[in-house]
Design a protein around this motif. Sequence first.
Motif, PDB file in Angstrom:
ATOM      1  N   PRO B  19       0.847  -1.198   0.000  1.00  0.00           N
ATOM      2  CA  PRO B  19       0.000   0.000   0.000  1.00  0.00           C
ATOM      3  C   PRO B  19       0.885   1.252   0.000  1.00  0.00           C
ATOM      4  CG  PRO B  19      -0.574  -1.478   1.819  1.00  0.00           C
ATOM      5  CD  PRO B  19       0.676  -2.013   1.207  1.00  0.00           C
ATOM      6  N   GLU B  20       0.443   2.274  -0.694  1.00  0.00           N
ATOM      7  CA  GLU B  20       1.254   3.498  -0.779  1.00  0.00           C
ATOM      8  C   GLU B  20       1.593   4.113   0.573  1.00  0.00           C
ATOM      9  OE1 GLU B  20       0.035   5.458  -4.993  1.00  0.00           O
ATOM     10  OE2 GLU B  20       1.089   6.735  -3.584  1.00  0.00           O
ATOM     11  N   LEU B  23       4.501   2.320   1.915  1.00  0.00           N
ATOM     12  CA  LEU B  23       5.713   2.653   1.152  1.00  0.00           C
ATOM     13  C   LEU B  23       6.239   4.041   1.512  1.00  0.00           C
ATOM     14  CD1 LEU B  23       5.077   1.194  -2.402  1.00  0.00           C
ATOM     15  CD2 LEU B  23       7.061   0.783  -0.950  1.00  0.00           C
ATOM     16  N   ARG B  24       5.343   4.909   1.946  1.00  0.00           N
ATOM     17  CA  ARG B  24       5.776   6.245   2.377  1.00  0.00           C
ATOM     18  C   ARG B  24       6.456   6.179   3.727  1.00  0.00           C
ATOM     19  NH1 ARG B  24       1.308   8.783   0.165  1.00  0.00           N
ATOM     20  NH2 ARG B  24       0.081   8.494   2.039  1.00  0.00           N
TER      21      ARG B  24
END
Lengths: 222, 222
Positions: B19-20, B23-24
């Motif tokens: 999921p973004e 990843l952040r």
Amino acid sequence: MNNHKIELQVPVQTGIILPEPTLRRLPWYLAYIDILYAQGTGHVSSTQISRALNVDASQIAKDLSFLSIKGKTRIGYDVAQLRDILADFLGFRVSHKALVIGAGSLGRALMCDTGLSTYGLDIAAALDIDTALVGTEVNGRPICHIDDIEEVAQTTGAVIAILTVPFEVAQEAADIAISAGIRAIWNFTPYRVKTAEGIVMANTSIYAHLAMIYNRLENLNR
Amino acid sequence: MNNHKIELQVPVQTGIILPEPTLRRLPWYLAYIDILYAQGTGHVSSTQISRALNVDASQIAKDLSFLSIKGKTRIGYDVAQLRDILADFLGFRVSHKALVIGAGSLGRALMCDTGLSTYGLDIAAALDIDTALVGTEVNGRPICHIDDIEEVAQTTGAVIAILTVPFEVAQEAADIAISAGIRAIWNFTPYRVKTAEGIVMANTSIYAHLAMIYNRLENLNR
């Protein structure tokens, strides 16, 4: 009958806290509108913007409702007016003074980037601890010692600090900047800087984007 | 009794679409873990990471559950191991070849940035239409004519294109890159580029971040 149209000078609505997704999309609209303006296009509909940018038309209408502009039925928005209002609204036409903290390769690069000044950012000076750099200039702007940050911030009127230090000292550098009167931190380091309430914090997570690209590419390859 | 610990070489889980938001956050954890590692810290708990980064501890545990690493009760994660696994997992230790499209101030700056190579990005060449630039070098990397992009992509093995052209030609430049075999576009322009299914797209919206900073600052001043 009066044939002269009365030009209503609608004041730009400032002081509205816009939702972040809207703030992300508005510059896309502006970039597209800029292109239409350069082409001499008179009007644009939200459907047209929608097709060009792959954004839902109702979302565009909603985002633009924060601005004091109304599209006309079957004609759409006046391109020149929308362009002016968007650029004003986003703050791109006012000069905002900023300091670069950390005059390494990225910091120096941002000082040389012509794009930032077009969007209203004026980098007035850089701060560093490296005495070999202090006293030199980048793109006509001085590099000063970090110890002098309070004076530099006051002299230049800068309230924005661009954080381009090594990530190990990102928190310390941010703390120093805030003590010197800086009110917004634009963090380019991969370190998650903590700030007190009332300080504006923006993270440009270059390395997170890299991680995302790598992850998605690897998945494509399967 | 055997005092030699058996070092289990747990394979890095790749090919997972993360999921973004995860990843952040993972690069934040890595930056913090890097600092602990440099300080010689042996173990770290998710509570400790939580306090340092202002991220919920349960969120951290959840994010790290994507990795093949388990923290030990009351001891936490092994710092050196977590650092290795995170950096591998995020793809920062493998060289990824990239091309810069548009050798203006930002494009050249990225070619000179030492941070990107530390995070696994190897900019092999730049492409431009300006014949005055073509044939010159930036940081030891050639600037080639955009017409030669297919050959340059094949020779260098680059699949990532960094888009630093004027926004008016962003879509066109992206289309050219994709035709030449590029599979990921890292867009630094404010234009929202459209790509076909199966192309990785990452937007580093510098100007959207500026708009956010301006908007929030103005609101602070009220």
